[in-house]
Design a protein around this motif. Structure first.
Motif: not given
Lengths: 281, 313
Positions: B23, B64, B66-68, B70-73, B104, B106
């Motif tokens: 997180t 940021i 949304f990017g996090l 999308m990266s699974g964080v 997705y 994942y």
């Protein structure tokens, strides 16, 4: 050469008004596209713009899946749900494509930070352009990436145009290298459309980024050889002419990456490969 | 329970954040100074939880997140006031729209934006944006209006860890008030509607931050031996309010309290949905009727309890 041929085929379909979705070809960007694709390895990620067609065609296992996506087919790359400007390919590392200017910079910062939190050393590559660097979001993202040591490669495709407006017609010049220097971010300028040289230089940047975990900006000078969107020519009397019958080379100078390849291979060799490629397709 | 509203919410939020791994917790001054007026106190960093003070670039902060995600964080963004969130509207509408069209393979991370709505009217013309309903409507993202201890504990615990995006909205008006501690009786499956009391003579449905006024109305009614059900609709976008509609159809008398500032408030949709079920339902509504001033002013919703009761009984 393969990417150029597929794009020319797509342009012919656009001339036939085969698609309802707006498609932004990348004729003239092939050297940059192929070089960037060459440094993307398993786990690396690409965040693209509305002009993602060339990347998707280059990286798709079967370019036909991209064509089907543009038709809205359930057998398309994204089952017909994403269309053109937002098309992604998670299997190939294309995690996001944005049709909003500079929108993808901050998303890429977040994605790259996510990799960092997960202790992954993957490279995140974000594409943007000379139009998008006019947005404040570009500068914000640059500061964020530097402040937090993100392994982020920002590629600025400088084709001089924002739709129909040239840089000189819409703004003062921007010295990107000076902006990067002001926030202590590495900057590299690529020009000349030599795909091998581009690939080597980008691979070298990637190696440095893997060691230092720092962002880098690469500005690539390109000449877009097609209209902003849709087919070329785009209208009766359009001075920009592209026709697959004329072969792979569109322009007889170094603004066309295929001309650069022909110069390197020699005209006879180039046309030999060109014929073979067309027969194979 | 004698905590003040803001202190109580900080405890609930920090307890939840401190249980989340992978997180990224961030915001301007999130771990500095007053800790965003106390909202972001008590957050604990760990090997898998980063708490990061960030610069002044709210558009980028939203992207940021949304990017996090999308990266699974997981991402938890603290923003001092709702006005600053407006800069992220492109991401709420366009970026999230694109993400939601994608299947997705994942699990996406969660992205929660915690912010205060400056709804007390004293900030001045530039710092009094209260149109969270409009943001929700444009983006179809849910906003949970945190009224008191029970609803906040429930929704923050359930929702903050879920994949996807949501807002948690605090009321600046209530910052120093005693924390509302009404017990929850039932909730809608998506936590969008919470029932606090059961009664068959009338139904009170509260929107925005009007739950406390709803409880006062319930007591006024009880003084007259009128037993009312009390609900709070604490999500502004597509709430699953069937439990409140059913209670309204049974009681045939509906009180609506709505202190939101939105001209497209979901309270109107609720009344329409109820009347579609039974045209014989009688209703009385207290809402903001005056044009909302952009100048400094008191923005408490004054509820005419007697007038409302006399209209239906």
């Amino acid at each position: 050469m393969r990417l150029r041929l597929i794009q020319l085929e797509l342009n012919e379909k656009l001339k036939d008004r085969k698609y309802k979705v707006p498609i932004h070809l990348g004729l003239g960007t092939e050297a940059a596209v192929v070089a960037i694709a060459s440094i993307i390895s398993n786990g690396d990620n690409l965040l693209l713009t509305h002009r993602n067609s060339a990347f998707n065609l280059e990286l798709a296992e079967d370019p036909a899946s991209v064509f089907l996506e543009y038709e809205g087919s359930e057998f398309g790359l994204a089952n017909g749900r994403l269309g053109s400007m937002n098309l992604i390919n998670l299997r190939k590392g294309i995690v996001y494509s944005s049709s909003i200017l500079a929108n993808n910079i901050s998303v890429a910062c977040g994605f790259s930070y996510g990799q960092k939190i997960k202790k992954l050393e993957n490279l995140t590559v974000v594409l943007t352009g000379d139009g998008a660097i006019e947005e404040g979001a570009f500068y914000e993202g640059l500061i964020f990436a530097k402040s937090h040591n993100l392994r982020l490669l920002i590629v600025v495709d400088n084709n001089d145009y924002s739709m129909a407006s040239r840089i000189s017609e819409r703004r003062c010049s921007i010295d990107l290298s000076a902006i990067c220097e002001s926030v202590d971010v590495e900057y590299l300028f690529l020009a000349g459309n030599d795909v091998d040289s581009y690939a080597k230089q980008l691979a070298s940047v990637k190696t440095r980024q893997q060691a230092s975990a720092d962002p880098c900006v690469v500005e690539v000078s390109t000449s877009l050889l097609n209209q902003h969107a849709g087919p070329t020519p785009g209208w009766p009397g359009d001075s920009m002419r592209v026709d697959i019958k004329n072969g792979l080379i569109i322009k007889g100078d170094s603004s066309d990456p295929l001309f650069v390849i022909a110069e390197r291979l020699g005209q006879d060799n180039f046309h030999h490969f060109e014929k073979q490629l067309i027969l194979k397709r | 329970m004698t905590e003040k509203y803001l202190e109580g919410l900080n405890k609930i939020i920090s307890d939840q954040v401190n249980q989340m791994d992978d997180t990224f917790v961030y915001g301007g001054n999130v771990n500095r100074g007053s800790f965003i007026s106390g909202l972001s106190k008590n957050l604990v960093e760990s090997r898998r939880r980063v708490i990061q003070n960030v610069g002044n670039c709210e558009y980028t902060h939203c992207g940021i997140g949304f990017g996090l995600m999308m990266s699974g964080v997981n991402a938890v963004l603290f923003v001092k006031q709702l006005d600053f969130v407006m800069l992220g509207i492109d991401h709420f509408v366009s970026t999230y729209g694109s993400i939601r069209a994608t299947d997705y393979p994942y699990k996406l991370g969660s992205f929660s934006i915690v912010t205060a709505m400056y709804d007390q009217g004293y900030q001045g013309p530039q710092s009094s944006f209260r149109g969270i309903g409009e943001i929700c409507s444009m983006s179809t993202i849910s906003a949970f209006m945190l009224n008191g201890y029970s609803d906040a504990a429930l929704v923050v615990k359930d929702e903050m860890k879920k994949s996807g995006v949501r807002f948690f909205i605090l009321s600046q008006r209530k910052a120093n008030e005693k924390m509302n501690t009404l017990d929850v009786k039932r909730t809608a499956p998506d936590n969008s509607v919470i029932q606090y009391s059961e009664g068959s003579n009338a139904t009170i449905v509260c929107f925005g931050f009007s739950l406390s006024s709803g409880e006062v109305l319930r007591r006024h009614l009880l003084d007259r031996d009128i037993v009312a059900s009390l609900f709070s609709v604490n999500v502004l976008e597509h709430p699953q309010w069937e439990i409140a509609i059913s209670a309204t159809v049974r009681s045939k008398r509906l009180f609506v309290l709505d202190d939101t500032f939105s001209p497209t408030s979901s309270s109107f949709r609720f009344i329409v949905d109820a009347l579609e079920q039974d045209p014989n339902i009688r209703f009385a509504i207290e809402r903001r009727r005056e044009k909302v001033s952009t100048a400094v002013s008191n923005e408490d919703l004054e509820v005419g309890f007697e007038r409302l009761i006399q209209k239906l009984f």
